[in-house]
Design an enzyme around this catalytic site. Structure first.
Site, short mmCIF file in Angstrom:
data_model
loop_
_atom_site.label_atom_id
_atom_site.label_comp_id
_atom_site.label_asym_id
_atom_site.label_seq_id
_atom_site.Cartn_x
_atom_site.Cartn_y
_atom_site.Cartn_z
N LYS C 78 -8.75 5.78 33.85
CA LYS C 78 -7.84 5.60 32.77
C LYS C 78 -8.30 4.73 31.71
O LYS C 78 -9.28 3.75 31.71
CB LYS C 78 -6.86 4.69 33.42
CG LYS C 78 -5.45 4.19 32.74
CD LYS C 78 -4.54 3.31 33.29
CE LYS C 78 -3.19 3.06 32.39
NZ LYS C 78 -2.26 2.13 33.13
N SER C 159 2.54 3.84 33.13
CA SER C 159 1.59 3.91 31.80
C SER C 159 0.41 4.86 32.27
O SER C 159 -0.34 5.56 31.30
CB SER C 159 0.85 2.96 31.53
OG SER C 159 0.33 1.96 32.21
N SER C 183 3.10 0.93 36.96
CA SER C 183 2.45 2.04 36.17
C SER C 183 1.22 2.89 36.81
O SER C 183 0.99 3.81 36.40
CB SER C 183 1.33 1.12 34.97
OG SER C 183 2.49 0.93 33.88
#
Ligand SMILES: [Mg+2]
Ligand SMILES: [Zn+2]
Lengths: 104, 490, 493
Positions: C78, C159, C183
């Site tokens: 990420k 997210s 997330s």
């Protein structure tokens, strides 16, 4: 479960949001201010439900682990690499960071 | 009791109320929350870690020694050590504050209420309350004179540990305030938690000043930021108190604000730039956990504290029979006190503590001051001065000659005995030799002898002086006196 | 090539160790797949050269019979983790051109374990969102499409949406995510993969761009529960550079994975039966309960009375911390700078232009709730309620070993939906936020398909630091669910 009813109390006005934006050093253009006021009031309206919770005598949560603060030994183990800390600076020179002149 | 300090205004006398926030840089090898060095004067941004530069994702880890230093200081201020304290973020934007917040302590500081005892002139004493002591990060430094349109930022100081020591508004005059700062500095230096160097900024004072008519409620205060010498603190208080009195007497009111002391003009002025939108939004730093102090750790730190100035002073008075004044000046710095004790305890412990104190305070301090030396640079060691005092004690030299010898010692670093030998300064205590000189003096001054005998007693000093002069200062003054008395009156 | 991409993390690990495949081969297959799925916008940066070099080094180690727990396995990161010398953006304009001179602890741990870095995945700007649509780099796309509507592009959740899209689209063998209020778990649910948020303190936060420090946790996003256990074992561990990192030793997560749930007490919280919850959500939850019961668990009704206040609590605490954490983005030391006549103007211009709308909203809300006169009413109040939420869980875990809930209140929605209404978007986190506030471990496991043919996940919550239990229950659900559906785009590759 709380169901949001879609009604927001207009607790923040434009001037207040503008001053919060100044405090947060965030330039919000005039035309973005009005929608921002609406969004913020929506969020504040949503969080207002916390007033229903009785928290008398309840301590604020300090940490989820309940651990106490770990402490390191006093030794020089870091630093000494000015290039590494200034490598990404948008402006600088002679190992410094540069900013618009600050007048006091 | 001396007269209280008052500002005389048109409407009468005003009292000044002063409280101090002292930022004292903690002595530690590395920073409060990072492992970079703290030494003064390094090249720009060389003592900066990724944490100090607030790179994304960087996290603080506290330095155990800085915690210990704060506890030591708290103990020396006779203060309450809080078993749990919390680090908060103080949020504001500034060029030398890379995180956009300072990690500090707000609601739960590490040290609570304590006290500092002041010794004022005329043996007066005064207690100044300590409100709290907390640990926090120092900011970096902005340089404004390197470029026409830019300021340069050096983060070497960013993250260095500071103790903010907040006094109660217990001070009432510039002199009290100076005594407070000196005493605080003395304590910090004793326990080795801050070097107290105001020039290098290791001790900085924010001075809160308000005025009131004696007996009234506290007035509104102004905070004068970052004053960096004791003299400036005094000047700033004098100026600011007078300014406030003028404002009030003209019917105005004091606005609570931050002011700056301009040392060149000797005045304070408003820092309006820092005033707007001051809302620090303190909240507990979620990157840190509550700091818990084990009572055993506090006890161990307490046990290891050195003898503190107040205790040492009392002991010097009791043990060595010193005056309060002498004791106070000897204990102000631990190194001096240690030096003095080495002096007294040397030489078989037969040295007179009062004479040793006199020599230390008037001769040694005088010479050091004149030469601009610290005690550490003194060319005369405690041992060497002891040697000199011993020579006076056993009659080898007179006290007057000793002063010359001391000057020579200070100049050359030589040993007292060597100088005495070399220069033939040994005191003459041989009766025959002194008698010969006395006889010669009396013979040369028959007229004066007659005058003396006819009742002009004052001339005795003249005969002593002549005899000493003729002996080159080496005659034993006691014997000179005795012989003259015998011969003139006999 | 389909064969090699078909291997999950554990299978690929075993094949590499058996020298049946090479890391170079495996990595190349993934790099090609990343190219083929560029439309997913799953990656912000692809580090192909680095991946190939790392794969080569892994093959050399494997040839010598050496290598760590993830040796040679190509994974995605990420773009919230700082990676040395590799652009790190947090999907924000404000980190323009930022190349860290350091490596986050978690990614460092992964590389030490031999993992191969494919690139940096897309996300909501500063991880603030539930759709990944707030990314400055454009929204990542869910590989899944509705059965009746294959045109509409759906969000992969957020997210960690880029990581979810990459793993579910087979553009990475596994990926790291971060979870602040859901997330990792919510995007895992929306893309039919496994996502785990460990206990707060398990994974070091050092080098992860901070959103809300008291909540942020890194975790694995994988195809299977076993994969998650393997990957988490490499990611986690005590880090003295993070004061909130737990010194607790990490148990062997694989050892108890297949111990089953026989005799375990599984809690079902009444308060998660939300008014107006879609029936397919309650149905999948009921199925999960039935599976565990069939496997020998005892189902216990529990109450978590303050659940309804979790979202409001979260939406005070997270923005408050964020407003402070994001103060460092000021145009001085890294990233974007937009000049101005004075220092303050430069700050305001930089931050005004550098932060997107959702980040600005949260910074402003956070600034407001911490400001003088409001702190007690908002922030301190929220932290008190947080104590009550944690107490609810502590009490429940006196009676049960794990808790089962749905992961998200809906399946994947269209890109652009909910965007005009921040509060409606926040409701996506309704089931994940309570455990985040309490710091507890949570796992989302794919359990079935919605009426639209989109994946739905179930969430398993456990006691503080009881990851083995969470994984063990999750594995039991995985076994029972036999979720083998794949997005249509994976057919024929
Ligand atoms: Mg102050
Ligand atoms: Zn301070």
């Amino acid at each position: 479960m709380f169901v949001w009813n879609g009604l927001y109390p207009m607790s923040l006005d434009k001037a207040t949001v503008a001053s919060i934006a100044t405090l947060a050093r965030l330039r919000v253009p005039e035309d973005r201010l009005e929608p921002m006021v609406a969004d913020l009031n929506a969020i504040l309206g949503f969080v207002e439900q916390l007033n229903q919770v009785d928290t008398d005598g309840v301590e604020p949560l300090a940490s989820v682990t309940g651990h106490s603060l770990p402490q390191r030994e006093d030794a020089v183990t870091d630093g000494g690499y000015p290039d590494r800390v200034t490598a990404n600076a948008p402006d600088g020179g002679n190992g410094f960071y540069a900013v618009p002149k600050v007048v006091e | 009791m001396s007269e209280p300090y008052r500002i005389q205004g048109e409407t009468g006398a005003w009292e000044v109320v002063i409280g101090l926030e002292v930022h004292a840089q903690v002595i530690s090898k590395s920073k409060l929350f990072s492992g970079s060095a703290t030494t003064f004067g390094a090249g720009a941004n060389t003592q900066v870690s990724l944490v100090d530069a607030a790179m994304p994702g960087m996290l603080p880890v506290i330095n155990r020694e800085c915690v210990d230093q704060a506890v030591r200081t708290g103990l020396a201020l006779e203060a309450k050590i809080n078993p749990v304290s919390v680090f908060d973020r103080k949020n504001y934007f500034y060029a030398d504050l890379p995180q956009g917040y300072q990690i500090s302590q707000y609601e739960q500081p590490i040290v609570g209420e304590g006290v500092v005892h002041l010794d004022l002139p005329d043996s007066e004493t005064k207690e100044v309350g300590i409100e709290r002591l907390h640990l926090e990060q120092d900011a970096g430094k902005s340089l404004h004179d390197q470029h026409p349109s830019k300021s340069y930022i050096d983060l070497n100081r960013s993250g260095v540990a500071l103790m903010e020591i907040v006094s109660k508004p217990d001070l009432r005059s510039p002199e009290d305030t100076a005594a407070y700062i000196k005493k605080l500095r003395s304590i910090l230096r004793y326990i080795g938690t801050c070097d107290g160097n105001m020039q290098e900024g290791s001790m900085r004072c924010d001075v809160n000043v308000s005025v009131r008519k004696p007996g009234d409620e506290y007035g509104t205060r102004c905070e004068i930021k970052n004053v960096n010498s004791i003299r400036f603190v005094q000047q700033a208080i004098e100026y600011e108190a007078r300014r406030q009195v003028e404002v009030l007497e003209e019917g105005g009111s004091i606005k609570q604000e931050t002011r700056l002391f301009d040392a060149n003009r000797g005045e304070t002025r408003s820092m309006r730039s820092k005033e707007d939108a001051h809302d620090y939004r303190y909240f507990p730093d979620p990157d840190l956990l509550p700091l818990k102090l084990d009572p055993a750790r506090v006890e161990a730190l307490k046990a290891a504290l050195p003898e503190l100035p107040d205790v040492k002073k009392a002991r010097f008075i009791a043990e060595y029979g010193l005056s309060v004044y002498d004791a106070s000046s000897l204990i102000e710095e631990r190194a001096i006190a240690d030096w003095y004790e080495a002096l007294v305890k040397g030489g078989n412990g037969k040295r007179d503590p009062k004479i040793a104190a006199n020599w230390t305070i008037s001769e040694l301090f005088g010479a050091l001051n004149k030469a601009g030396f610290d005690l550490a640079d003194s060319p005369v060691s405690a041992d060497a001065l002891g040697g000199l005092i011993d020579l006076i004690g056993d009659g080898t030299i007179s006290g007057r000659i000793a002063k010359d010898v001391f000057a020579e010692m200070f100049e050359t670093g030589k040993d007292a005995a060597a100088i005495v030998e070399e220069k033939g300064l040994r005191q003459v205590s041989d009766t025959g030799a002194i008698e010969a000189i006395v006889d010669a003096v009396l013979a040369e001054n028959q007229d004066k002898v007659a005058e003396f005998r006819s009742g002009k007693d004052k001339l005795f000093g003249f005969f002593v002086g002549q005899t000493m002069k003729r002996s080159g200062g080496k005659a034993n003054p006691g014997m000179v006196n005795e012989l003259l008395k015998a011969k003139l009156t006999g | 090539m389909a064969g090699i991409l078909d291997l999950d993390l554990v299978a690929a690990r075993d094949a590499l160790r058996a020298r049946e495949i090479s890391s170079t081969e495996l990595t190349s297959a993934y790099l090609s797949r990343i190219e083929a799925t560029a439309d997913l916008n799953a990656y912000i940066t692809v580090t192909a050269d680095k991946a190939q070099a790392m794969a080569k080094a892994s093959d050399e180690r494997l040839a010598k019979g050496e290598g760590g727990g993830l040796e040679g396995l190509p994974i995605a990161v990420k773009d919230l983790f700082c990676t040395e010398g590799v652009l790190t953006t947090a999907a924000s304009h404000i980190l323009d051109g930022f190349k860290p001179t350091y490596e986050s602890t978690v990614t460092g741990n992964l590389w030490s374990a031999g993992a191969v870095m494919l690139g940096k995945t897309n996300l909501d700007e500063f991880a603030m969102g539930s759709s990944s649509a707030t990314s400055y780099y454009g929204p990542p796309v869910n590989p899944w499409r509705g059965a009746q509507d294959s045109e509409t592009r759906l969000v992969p959740g957020g997210s960690s949406g880029g990581s979810a899209a990459a793993v579910s689209g087979w553009a990475a063998l596994a990926a790291t995510g971060t979870d602040t209020g859901g997330s990792i778990r919510q995007p895992a649910s929306l893309t039919g993969i496994v996502g785990m948020k460990p206990s707060y303190g398990r994974c070091s936060r050092w080098g992860i761009v901070a959103f809300a420090s008291s909540l942020d946790q890194a975790g694995p996003m994988t195809r299977t529960v076993h994969d998650a256990a393997v990957m988490l074992s490499a990611m986690a561990g005590h880090d003295p550079k993070d004061s909130t990192s737990a010194a607790e030793p990490l148990p062997d997560l694989e050892a108890t994975l297949d111990s089953g749930v026989k005799g375990l007490r599984i809690g079902v919280p009444a308060e998660y039966r939300v008014d107006g919850m879609p029936t397919e959500i309650s149905e999948i939850w009921a199925k999960g309960i039935a599976w565990l019961k069939d496997a020998g668990a005892e189902i216990i009704d529990i109450s978590l009375p303050h659940t309804q206040y979790a979202l409001a609590t979260y939406y005070i605490i997270a923005p408050a911390e964020a407003s402070s954490n994001l103060a460092r983005y000021d145009g001085v030391r890294y990233g974007l700078r937009v000049d101005g006549g004075s220092l303050d103007e430069m700050y305001a211009n930089t931050r005004g232009e550098g932060f997107g709308a959702e980040v600005q909203r949260r910074v402003l809300i956070g600034t407001y709730v911490l400001s003088a006169g409001y702190y007690d009413a908002y922030y301190r109040k929220a932290q008190r309620v947080r104590t009550l939420i944690r107490r609810d869980f502590d009490e429940a875990f006196g009676k049960v070993d794990a808790i089962l809930t749905p992961t998200a209140p809906s399946d994947a929605f269209a890109i652009g939906a909910n965007e005009d209404d921040p509060v409606k978007m926040y409701l996506n986190d309704v089931f994940t936020v309570p455990a985040s506030l309490a710091g507890l471990p949570g796992l989302s496991v794919p359990a079935g398909l919605s009426a639209r043919g989109l994946p739905l996940g179930l969430q398993v919550l456990g006691r503080m630091f009881d990851e083995p239990m969470v994984l063990r229950v999750g594995r039991a659900i995985e076994k029972a669910a036999t979720f083998t559906s794949r997005p249509a785009m994976l057919e024929g590759i």
